[in-house]
Design a protein around this motif. Structure first.
Motif, PDB file in Angstrom:
ATOM      1  N   VAL A 109     -15.368  59.263 -31.584  1.00 32.95           N
ATOM      2  CA  VAL A 109     -15.388  59.788 -30.212  1.00 32.95           C
ATOM      3  C   VAL A 109     -14.175  60.689 -29.980  1.00 32.95           C
ATOM      4  O   VAL A 109     -14.285  61.781 -29.406  1.00 32.95           O
ATOM      5  N   LEU A 110     -13.024  60.256 -30.453  1.00 31.36           N
ATOM      6  CA  LEU A 110     -11.827  61.086 -30.328  1.00 31.36           C
ATOM      7  C   LEU A 110     -12.024  62.420 -31.033  1.00 31.36           C
ATOM      8  O   LEU A 110     -11.636  63.479 -30.544  1.00 31.36           O
ATOM      9  N   TRP A 111     -12.642  62.363 -32.195  1.00 31.50           N
ATOM     10  CA  TRP A 111     -12.890  63.573 -32.976  1.00 31.50           C
ATOM     11  C   TRP A 111     -13.753  64.548 -32.171  1.00 31.50           C
ATOM     12  O   TRP A 111     -13.493  65.754 -32.125  1.00 31.50           O
ATOM     13  N   ILE A 112     -14.767  63.990 -31.528  1.00 27.78           N
ATOM     14  CA  ILE A 112     -15.669  64.845 -30.747  1.00 27.78           C
ATOM     15  C   ILE A 112     -14.943  65.414 -29.528  1.00 27.78           C
ATOM     16  O   ILE A 112     -15.111  66.585 -29.192  1.00 27.78           O
ATOM     17  N   GLN A 113     -14.118  64.572 -28.924  1.00 29.42           N
ATOM     18  CA  GLN A 113     -13.512  65.006 -27.665  1.00 29.42           C
ATOM     19  C   GLN A 113     -12.281  65.873 -27.833  1.00 29.42           C
ATOM     20  O   GLN A 113     -11.938  66.645 -26.945  1.00 29.42           O
ATOM     21  N   LEU A 114     -11.597  65.725 -28.950  1.00 26.13           N
ATOM     22  CA  LEU A 114     -10.357  66.480 -29.120  1.00 26.13           C
ATOM     23  C   LEU A 114     -10.671  67.963 -29.310  1.00 26.13           C
ATOM     24  O   LEU A 114     -11.536  68.323 -30.104  1.00 26.13           O
ATOM     25  N   ASP A 115      -9.983  68.795 -28.558  1.00 26.22           N
ATOM     26  CA  ASP A 115     -10.222  70.228 -28.663  1.00 26.22           C
ATOM     27  C   ASP A 115      -9.375  70.779 -29.815  1.00 26.22           C
ATOM     28  O   ASP A 115      -8.146  70.783 -29.745  1.00 26.22           O
ATOM     29  N   PRO A 116     -10.036  71.217 -30.894  1.00 27.55           N
ATOM     30  CA  PRO A 116      -9.265  71.630 -32.067  1.00 27.55           C
ATOM     31  C   PRO A 116      -8.484  72.926 -31.847  1.00 27.55           C
ATOM     32  O   PRO A 116      -7.570  73.236 -32.609  1.00 27.55           O
ATOM     33  N   ALA A 117      -8.865  73.666 -30.819  1.00 23.96           N
ATOM     34  CA  ALA A 117      -8.179  74.946 -30.611  1.00 23.96           C
ATOM     35  C   ALA A 117      -6.785  74.741 -30.035  1.00 23.96           C
ATOM     36  O   ALA A 117      -5.911  75.585 -30.203  1.00 23.96           O
ATOM     37  N   LEU A 118      -6.590  73.615 -29.354  1.00 19.32           N
ATOM     38  CA  LEU A 118      -5.277  73.346 -28.774  1.00 19.32           C
ATOM     39  C   LEU A 118      -4.396  72.691 -29.824  1.00 19.32           C
ATOM     40  O   LEU A 118      -4.797  71.747 -30.494  1.00 19.32           O
ATOM     41  N   SER A 119      -3.175  73.214 -29.963  1.00 20.60           N
ATOM     42  CA  SER A 119      -2.310  72.609 -30.966  1.00 20.60           C
ATOM     43  C   SER A 119      -1.475  71.484 -30.377  1.00 20.60           C
ATOM     44  O   SER A 119      -0.878  70.707 -31.090  1.00 20.60           O
ATOM     45  N   GLY A 120      -1.444  71.398 -29.058  1.00 21.58           N
ATOM     46  CA  GLY A 120      -0.608  70.374 -28.421  1.00 21.58           C
ATOM     47  C   GLY A 120      -1.237  68.995 -28.483  1.00 21.58           C
ATOM     48  O   GLY A 120      -2.322  68.812 -29.038  1.00 21.58           O
ATOM     49  N   TYR A 121      -0.546  68.017 -27.876  1.00 22.63           N
ATOM     50  CA  TYR A 121      -1.044  66.656 -27.892  1.00 22.63           C
ATOM     51  C   TYR A 121      -2.068  66.463 -26.798  1.00 22.63           C
ATOM     52  O   TYR A 121      -1.925  66.967 -25.693  1.00 22.63           O
ATOM     53  N   GLN A 122      -3.101  65.702 -27.112  1.00 22.22           N
ATOM     54  CA  GLN A 122      -4.145  65.409 -26.138  1.00 22.22           C
ATOM     55  C   GLN A 122      -4.244  63.894 -25.976  1.00 22.22           C
ATOM     56  O   GLN A 122      -3.664  63.149 -26.751  1.00 22.22           O
ATOM     57  N   PHE A 123      -4.993  63.490 -24.974  1.00 15.80           N
ATOM     58  CA  PHE A 123      -5.132  62.059 -24.620  1.00 15.80           C
ATOM     59  C   PHE A 123      -3.767  61.418 -24.397  1.00 15.80           C
ATOM     60  O   PHE A 123      -3.546  60.260 -24.743  1.00 15.80           O
ATOM     61  N   VAL A 124      -2.823  62.180 -23.849  1.00 14.14           N
ATOM     62  CA  VAL A 124      -1.461  61.659 -23.721  1.00 14.14           C
ATOM     63  C   VAL A 124      -1.417  60.560 -22.669  1.00 14.14           C
ATOM     64  O   VAL A 124      -2.052  60.658 -21.617  1.00 14.14           O
ATOM     65  N   GLN A 125      -0.699  59.502 -22.955  1.00 11.37           N
ATOM     66  CA  GLN A 125      -0.453  58.463 -21.959  1.00 11.37           C
ATOM     67  C   GLN A 125       1.016  58.072 -22.055  1.00 11.37           C
ATOM     68  O   GLN A 125       1.548  57.866 -23.139  1.00 11.37           O
ATOM     69  N   THR A 126       1.668  58.005 -20.883  1.00 16.87           N
ATOM     70  CA  THR A 126       3.057  57.558 -20.893  1.00 16.87           C
ATOM     71  C   THR A 126       3.210  56.414 -19.901  1.00 16.87           C
ATOM     72  O   THR A 126       2.479  56.320 -18.919  1.00 16.87           O
ATOM     73  N   ALA A 127       4.158  55.549 -20.197  1.00 21.14           N
ATOM     74  CA  ALA A 127       4.505  54.475 -19.271  1.00 21.14           C
ATOM     75  C   ALA A 127       5.969  54.154 -19.501  1.00 21.14           C
ATOM     76  O   ALA A 127       6.455  54.202 -20.633  1.00 21.14           O
ATOM     77  N   SER A 128       6.628  53.863 -18.417  1.00 26.12           N
ATOM     78  CA  SER A 128       8.036  53.538 -18.547  1.00 26.12           C
ATOM     79  C   SER A 128       8.180  52.208 -19.276  1.00 26.12           C
ATOM     80  O   SER A 128       7.392  51.277 -19.084  1.00 26.12           O
ATOM     81  N   TRP A 129       9.186  52.125 -20.171  1.00 37.03           N
ATOM     82  CA  TRP A 129       9.317  50.898 -20.950  1.00 37.03           C
ATOM     83  C   TRP A 129      10.750  50.366 -20.829  1.00 37.03           C
ATOM     84  O   TRP A 129      10.985  49.350 -20.204  1.00 37.03           O
TER      85      TRP A 129
END
Lengths: 509, 658
Positions: A43-63
């Protein structure tokens, strides 16, 4: 919860489920969890846009805010093409290894729990974007691997497990020292941020790099390089590998060769090279020499092995030499080839270790000289063994060919041409030891012991289900390589290559 | 529209044998004889489409050069495009027809020859795979695509030489073939690297244009050219990489005919012919010299062989040498035409020898044959046609036309090469006549073999008749320029330089032709005289040459030399490096570990277990390092280092629990 968090912690959840569920369900839980991870990876493979070189599906949380910087340590995950390619590899090899683990009988629950914990660690490394998180996952992998070898391994499992553990820990310490140095100097834990700093440092024209001092950068790079080189493993840090492989149970060998060795290459691509492009370019010649040694020397040592599994282990040393060779060359083609080698070697070596496992399970020994004529007793098994052998020695139609030819052409184009040419010799030696083994194990007359078809049945359903997908992917990657290379190509093109070429052109044109 | 038709034909040419392989590999055992005939049908389909392509080429006339594709295969970076594509020109079409035709006849021949073999279906599967791979190679419009077919035919060759791999000899021969050609392939890989670096595309026309424009810097154009020739020498068994081909005769005889005589071994010649425009004059000199020397040396070795297939194998090596001589001296057309004619007459003779072996119940030693013409007339007469063709008997055989072209080309460039070639021609005629006489003429020397000998069934003799007919009729096609159109749209003269002009001036020089005729006919007559008419005095005749005969019979000790300087040292090196790896590289690691244990013990720990000792060592190292680093900046280092030590402790705890 983001996709990435789900995929990383799903195995951990499954591990906890294993703990409470009846032991006989453990293997089912493992296979189901690995299948779910595989589905998510696709699913990630299908959803990830290969044209973008940046990070996708980013999630951050304070730790842990306030550690070093105001933001401090974060839970920070994201995926780009390189990460995705390796997540796919991890999911795939783990699934086949989980199926291969179906007949584990000793302490079943503990085994599958460790297996799942290992999977979380591996996936975590490929998605972590915070250096602390990266290091935590890095160490999380170590622990279950230690137990999987030390408890479920062969006769010398204690020795092998401790050697593996301490050796990789030695690497980890160097890595950690590098990480700490970087974090303290840059005041950031974020891998993308530090990469940006490195870009700016190269662009500014100074030679201080992100640490403000060229020699400090060099020291940090060398430390990190050794840390990752232990994992790859690069010559001369490779001797834990044959011992670990020989003692590890088959599915764990598959994971060890298929995924764990890729951690080293991934670390170089994600951390060491982008952080210290100048130092990486400066060390290019040395790394090229070490790579050429690994390729040729590894092949020679493989040729002299009498134990089937040890031979395959040394072939890994030889093939992983291509990864560092490609990186050291620093051209786009070479890096793409190095990355392709990681994926190709991941599937082919998993297959090779399964092939050793199949016969070890029946014969209870791995002495090449004692085998013979197995092709006539187990013809289906022989077909898969041939596919794996020829793919590994780089025959077109298999993924190894694409990786080798791309790395060769790219490395030849780079500044260390001589060592690319020396490495070519490995191709002939590799063919020599594979064909010799093929002959001694599978061809010629079958000794009487192996003619007993009840003791030497052809592939079981379980073995089929493991080997067939690995073979299919190997061939697919050999025939349609573009579909696989497209996953990570743009990242190499837009992140790594500009950094290295900027550093390289400053260095000496 | 026209291109679409061509594309579809090409796809059928390729797909038919591939489909045959798949069906035969998976269901072959169930299909039995039907499966074998099915592969004949797929091969015939492939042949029919190839012939249609030939007709298309002929009707299009001179300058027929169609490119289909390219289709993107991989874009590895730096703007390079690695494609696959099909190129149809005169050369491709001729190769297509040769490969599919010989392959089809060999398939038919094998349906009876291989009868009763336990792995009968597998044999046809691999024949199909070979045909497919060879067609991939021939149709390629770029070097990388060609290389893929090149390696795959190597695999098929390995599988088929080692078809009876339950026996040691075929196994060793198969391995030797694969490794030796792979050494040659290193050259191809260097060429690919150089082209990939400076051209970025492997397409022939692009490479030739770049080479002509000087885009490949010195000395890499030369090295690339030599690399290509090294690969060709490996595949086409030229000195010093010729050693695998005679051993390859361990494979079934139809395989020898198809792969190790007519098609695959000619791939090296095809490669050099195809890439001729990028070869520098220096490379051409090397090509011509190696070819001529190989032609002579292999001919000498063939004189002293007694196994019918080995004689043919050395004669193949020698004839391939002629082809390279032709290409090297600029007689491009003649060299490739010799590839074509040789494919037919050598396939004819190999299948003929197969018929003999089949008829004599797997006897291959000519010393035990003799007088077989009366027992197997079709085999004998067709074989004689092959002998006449390879000797170059004028006007009626095709071999004459191609060999004459090569020799006159050589004459124009270098008298030395010409005389070597001419000497080789005498030898060829002589030993081929020896082969024919020993096998088919005279009195039977082994009553048992003779009594049981019989003519082969029709599925085997009909292919012989067809090949014999082709051997006789294709000679005049030598003048049909379209069939072997120039290799490229780039002007070849630029690359060939003076060699080309010299060769053209002297083409069809009368004196060369008569010398060639004298060599061929003279060699045949001498052979007939020595081995048939004056057979009684043969021993007396041979006596003065006993030393030489030994040298030839031992094949100039190439195998022994390689074993001594390459194989054994490589093995010794491997064992030595293994000891280094275990003793030194790993020894250091273990020594470090042991000293760690001692340090742990010395530190006064009460638990003396190795694990704990080592753990402590790590702790100490970490703390020491941590101290050093914290002096640099802050005390936090310890936190993280203790973390890893803590993890270790946890690990040990878990170990106890489990």
């Amino acid at each position: 919860m983001s996709m990435l968090t789900t995929i990383v912690f799903l195995p951990l959840a499954a591990m906890l489920l294993c703990w409470v569920a009846p032991a006989r369900l453990a293997r089912v839980i493992n296979v189901v969890a690995c299948s779910a991870v595989m589905v998510l990876a696709v699913v990630l493979w299908i959803q990830l846009d290969p044209a973008l070189s940046g990070y996708q599906f980013v999630q951050t949380a304070s730790w842990l805010p306030g550690v070093v910087s105001e933001q401090g340590i974060q839970y920070y995950v994201g995926l780009d093409g390189i990460g995705l390619a390796l997540v796919l590899l991890t999911a795939f090899v783990s699934l086949t290894a989980a199926i291969a683990s179906w007949n584990v009988e000793k302490q079943v629950r503990g085994y599958h729990m460790m297996f799942l914990l290992l999977l979380t660690g591996m996936l975590g490394v490929f998605v972590a974007l915070d250096l602390f998180l990266f290091y935590v996952f890095w160490e999380v992998m170590l622990l279950p691997m230690y137990f999987l070898i030390g408890i479920w391994g062969g006769p010398r499992r204690q020795y092998a497990a401790i050697k593996f553990f301490l050796y990789t820990l030695f690497g980890s310490v160097l890595l950690l020292a590098g990480v700490i140095l970087v974090v303290l100097k840059t005041g950031s834990w974020s891998i993308p941020e530090i990469t940006e700093l490195a870009k700016a440092a190269v662009a500014s024209g100074g030679d201080g790099g992100i640490l403000g001092s060229a020699s400090l950068c060099l020291a940090a790079f060398i430390g990190m390089f050794i840390g990752f080189a232990v994992k790859i493993p690069s010559f001369p840090f490779h001797t834990w590998l044959p011992d670990a492989h020989v003692e590890a149970p088959t599915p764990i060998s598959m994971i060890l060769a298929g995924v764990l060795l890729k951690m080293g290459g991934y670390g170089l691509i994600r951390v060491a090279y982008p952080f210290f492009p100048q130092a990486a370019v400066d060390c290019g010649a040395v790394i090229s020499v070490l790579s050429a040694i690994a390729i040729v020397y590894g092949a020679f040592v493989a040729m002299a092995q009498t134990d089937f599994k040890r031979m395959i282990a040394y072939s890994s040393v030889s093939h992983m030499g291509f990864v560092t060779l490609g990186l050291a060359a620093g051209t786009e083609t070479a890096i793409n080839g190095a990355m392709y080698m990681m994926l190709a070697h991941g599937t082919i070596s998993a297959m090779l270790f399964m092939i050793v496992g199949v016969i070890y399970e029946r014969a209870h020994h791995r002495e090449i000289a004692r085998f013979g004529g197995l092709a006539w007793v187990m013809p289906k098994y022989f077909v898969f063994a041939s596919i794996a052998f020829f793919a590994s020695l780089g025959l077109p139609g298999g993924s190894g060919f694409v990786a080798e030819i791309t790395t060769f052409v790219g490395a030849f184009d780079g500044p260390h041409r001589l060592w690319a040419i020396v490495s070519l010799l490995g191709v002939v030696i590799t063919a020599a030891y594979y064909l010799r083994t093929l002959q001694r194990v599978y061809l010629l007359e079958t000794p009487e012991v192996y003619k007993d078809t009840s003791a030497y049945p052809d592939l079981s359903v379980r073995e089929w289900v493991v080997l067939a997908p690995l073979a299919l992917v190997t061939i697919y990657m050999g025939i349609l390589p573009a579909t696989v290379m497209d996953i990570y190509k743009s990242v190499v093109h837009e992140t790594l290559v500009p950094l290295l070429s900027a550093a390289g052109s400053r260095f000496g044109g | 529209m026209f291109d679409d038709w061509l594309l579809h034909l090409c796809l059928i040419v390729l797909a038919a044998p591939l489909a045959g392989f798949c069906v035969q590999y998976v269901w072959g055992r169930r299909l039995g004889a039907a499966g074998a005939w099915l592969t004949c049908v797929t091969m015939f389909l492939s042949l029919a489409c190839s012939v249609l392509l030939g007709v298309a080429a002929l009707s299009a006339g001179a300058g027929f050069d169609v490119h289909l594709g390219p289709w993107s295969w991989l874009e590895p970076g730096d703007g390079a495009a690695w494609n696959i594509g099909i190129r149809l020109d005169g050369l491709t079409v001729v190769m297509l027809v040769v490969v599919t035709l010989v392959s089809f006849l060999v398939h038919v021949f094998s349906t009876r020859y291989m009868e009763g073999d336990a792995k009968y279906p597998l044999f046809f599967a691999w024949l199909q795979m070979f045909s497919f791979s060879m067609l991939v190679l021939v149709l390629a419009d770029n070097l990388l695509h060609l290389f893929m077919g090149w390696e795959l035919v190597g695999l098929c060759s390995y599988k088929l030489i080692g078809f009876w791999s339950e026996k040691p000899a075929p196994c060793l021969a198969a391995r030797k073939a694969f490794i030796t050609t792979r050494i040659g392939d290193l050259g191809m890989m260097i060429a690919l690297c150089a082209i990939g670096t400076w051209v970025g595309s492997f397409e022939f026309d692009a490479v030739f244009a770049a080479a002509a424009a000087g885009e490949i810097p010195d000395p890499w154009l030369l090295i690339a050219g030599l690399g290509l020739f090294l690969a060709a020498a490996g595949k086409s068994a030229q000195l010093p990489l010729h050693v695998w081909l005679p051993d390859a005769m361990e494979g079934p005889t139809p395989v020898s005919a198809l792969i190790h005589a007519a098609t695959m071994v000619a791939a090296g010649v095809y490669l050099v012919g195809r890439c001729a425009p990028m070869l520098t004059p220096d490379v051409l000199v090397v090509v011509a010299t190696v070819g001529a020397v190989t032609a002579l040396v292999a001919g000498l070795i063939a004189l002293a062989q007694n196994d019918i297939k080995r004689v043919l194998a050395y004669s193949t090596v020698s004839q391939l040498g002629y082809m390279f001589l032709g290409l090297g001296v600029g007689a491009w057309h003649a060299g490739l035409f010799h590839l074509t004619t040789h494919a037919f007459f050598k396939a004819l003779m190999f299948l003929g020898s197969g018929s003999v072996i089949h008829g004599c119940h797997h006897e291959q030693d000519m010393r035990r044959m003799g007088g077989l013409r009366r027992k197997m007339p079709i085999t004998a007469w067709t074989f004689l046609i092959g002998v006449l063709a390879i000797a170059g008997v004028p006007w009626i055989t095709s071999g004459f036309f191609s060999k004459d072209g090569i020799l006159s080309g050589a004459y124009g460039v270098s008298p030395v090469l010409f005389w070597i070639g001419l000497g080789g021609a005498v030898l060829t005629a002589f030993y081929m006549m020896r082969l024919y006489v020993l096998t088919f003429e005279g009195e039977p020397r082994d009553a048992h073999v003779h009594d049981h000998a019989h003519e082969s069934p029709r599925a085997m003799t009909v292919p012989l008749l067809i090949l014999a007919a082709l051997t006789l009729i294709i000679g005049p096609l030598a003048w049909h320029e379209i069939l072997l159109a120039p290799p490229t749209s780039v002007d070849p003269a630029a690359a060939w330089g003076t060699l080309q002009t010299l060769a053209q001036e002297h083409h069809h020089a009368g004196v060369v032709m008569w010398l060639a005729i004298a060599a061929g006919v003279g060699g045949l007559a001498l052979g007939w005289l020595v081995f048939h008419i004056r057979r009684g005095s043969l021993e007396a005749l041979k006596r003065p040459f006993a030393g030489l005969e030994r040298v030839f019979a031992e094949k100039f000790w190439f195998d022994e030399l390689y074993a001594a300087v390459l194989l054994r040292p490589a093995d010794a090196l491997a064992r030595g490096l293994r000891r280094v790896d275990e003793g030194v590289v790993d020894g250091l690691v273990n020594a470090a570990g042991r000293s760690g244990v001692r340090a742990g013990e010395a530190s006064g720990a009460h638990d003396r277990r190795v694990v704990d000792g080592l753990v402590r060592l790590v702790g100490h190292v970490c703390q020491g390092l941590g101290g050093a680093l914290s002096a640099l900046q802050s005390g936090r280092v310890r936190l993280y280092l203790s973390l890893s030590v803590g993890l270790l402790a946890l690990a040990l705890l878990l170990e106890h629990l489990l």
